[in-house]
Design a protein around this motif. Sequence first.
Motif, PDB file in Angstrom:
ATOM      1  N   ARG A  81     -48.279 -22.081   3.516  1.00  0.00           N
ATOM      2  CA  ARG A  81     -49.267 -22.941   4.299  1.00  0.00           C
ATOM      3  C   ARG A  81     -47.472 -23.293   6.291  1.00  0.00           C
ATOM      4  N   PHE A  82     -47.480 -22.818   5.733  1.00  0.00           N
ATOM      5  CA  PHE A  82     -46.175 -22.709   7.395  1.00  0.00           C
ATOM      6  C   PHE A  82     -46.197 -21.822   8.110  1.00  0.00           C
ATOM      7  N   SER A  83     -46.138 -20.109   7.402  1.00  0.00           N
ATOM      8  CA  SER A  83     -45.922 -18.661   7.727  1.00  0.00           C
ATOM      9  C   SER A  83     -46.641 -17.635   6.716  1.00  0.00           C
ATOM     10  N   ARG A  84     -46.855 -16.879   6.910  1.00  0.00           N
ATOM     11  CA  ARG A  84     -46.449 -15.094   6.274  1.00  0.00           C
ATOM     12  C   ARG A  84     -46.219 -14.301   6.676  1.00  0.00           C
ATOM     13  N   ASN A  85     -45.971 -14.745   8.113  1.00  0.00           N
ATOM     14  CA  ASN A  85     -45.055 -13.511   9.195  1.00  0.00           C
ATOM     15  C   ASN A  85     -43.634 -13.909   9.263  1.00  0.00           C
ATOM     16  N   PHE A  86     -42.903 -13.344   8.417  1.00  0.00           N
ATOM     17  CA  PHE A  86     -41.214 -13.708   8.004  1.00  0.00           C
ATOM     18  C   PHE A  86     -40.435 -13.466   9.014  1.00  0.00           C
ATOM     19  N   GLU A  87     -41.014 -12.526   9.653  1.00  0.00           N
ATOM     20  CA  GLU A  87     -40.074 -12.192  11.280  1.00  0.00           C
ATOM     21  C   GLU A  87     -40.181 -13.221  12.054  1.00  0.00           C
ATOM     22  N   ALA A  88     -41.810 -13.555  12.066  1.00  0.00           N
ATOM     23  CA  ALA A  88     -41.253 -14.565  12.600  1.00  0.00           C
ATOM     24  C   ALA A  88     -41.402 -16.347  12.409  1.00  0.00           C
ATOM     25  N   LEU A  89     -41.331 -16.382  10.903  1.00  0.00           N
ATOM     26  CA  LEU A  89     -40.420 -17.775  10.526  1.00  0.00           C
ATOM     27  C   LEU A  89     -39.932 -17.717  10.578  1.00  0.00           C
ATOM     28  N   LEU A  90     -38.425 -16.695  10.564  1.00  0.00           N
ATOM     29  CA  LEU A  90     -37.207 -16.826  10.487  1.00  0.00           C
ATOM     30  C   LEU A  90     -36.529 -16.924  12.003  1.00  0.00           C
ATOM     31  N   THR A  91     -37.428 -16.943  12.997  1.00  0.00           N
ATOM     32  CA  THR A  91     -36.931 -17.493  14.478  1.00  0.00           C
ATOM     33  C   THR A  91     -37.534 -18.817  14.704  1.00  0.00           C
ATOM     34  N   VAL A  92     -38.309 -18.996  14.371  1.00  0.00           N
ATOM     35  CA  VAL A  92     -39.429 -20.473  14.636  1.00  0.00           C
ATOM     36  C   VAL A  92     -38.227 -21.371  13.948  1.00  0.00           C
ATOM     37  N   LYS A  93     -37.682 -20.814  12.678  1.00  0.00           N
ATOM     38  CA  LYS A  93     -36.813 -21.475  11.703  1.00  0.00           C
ATOM     39  C   LYS A  93     -35.232 -22.095  12.602  1.00  0.00           C
TER      40      LYS A  93
END
Length: 136
Positions: A81-93
């Motif tokens: 629900r938050f992200s399906r793009n791992f690299e973008a998820l790490l950056t945003v997190k």
Amino acid sequence: MKKADLYLRARGDISNPKYCIVQQEKLLTEYCAIHQLAIREKIYDYGSACTFERSGWSEYYERLQSSAAKPDVILFTSWDRFSRNFEALLTVKANLNRMGITVMPIDDMESFADALKIYGPRNDNFARIIIANQFF
């Protein structure tokens, strides 16, 4: 009492009730009541989880960056629900962590290792390195 923002995302016509915004809101609200979290804001988003360039998230993120008032945690029902793009998820997190904000799915059965199943093979090796080095 800690403050939580609820992130609710659905895309298009969702036939699975698990992904319905109303169901997500119900689950997140119940979670906050049980864990004594004050709901500060609810973010409704209808864009694709493949990118963070979606209107609901973009508007919310801009407000976070420009405001002194921030939540302690951003809750969502599951990683997809938050992200399906791992690299973008790490950056945003990482950016949110620098602001003192934790991101967290409420699904107790869903560890980050389980979340790897939603990321494509392109991100799989990268994800394993991240977890092995405890960057997440």
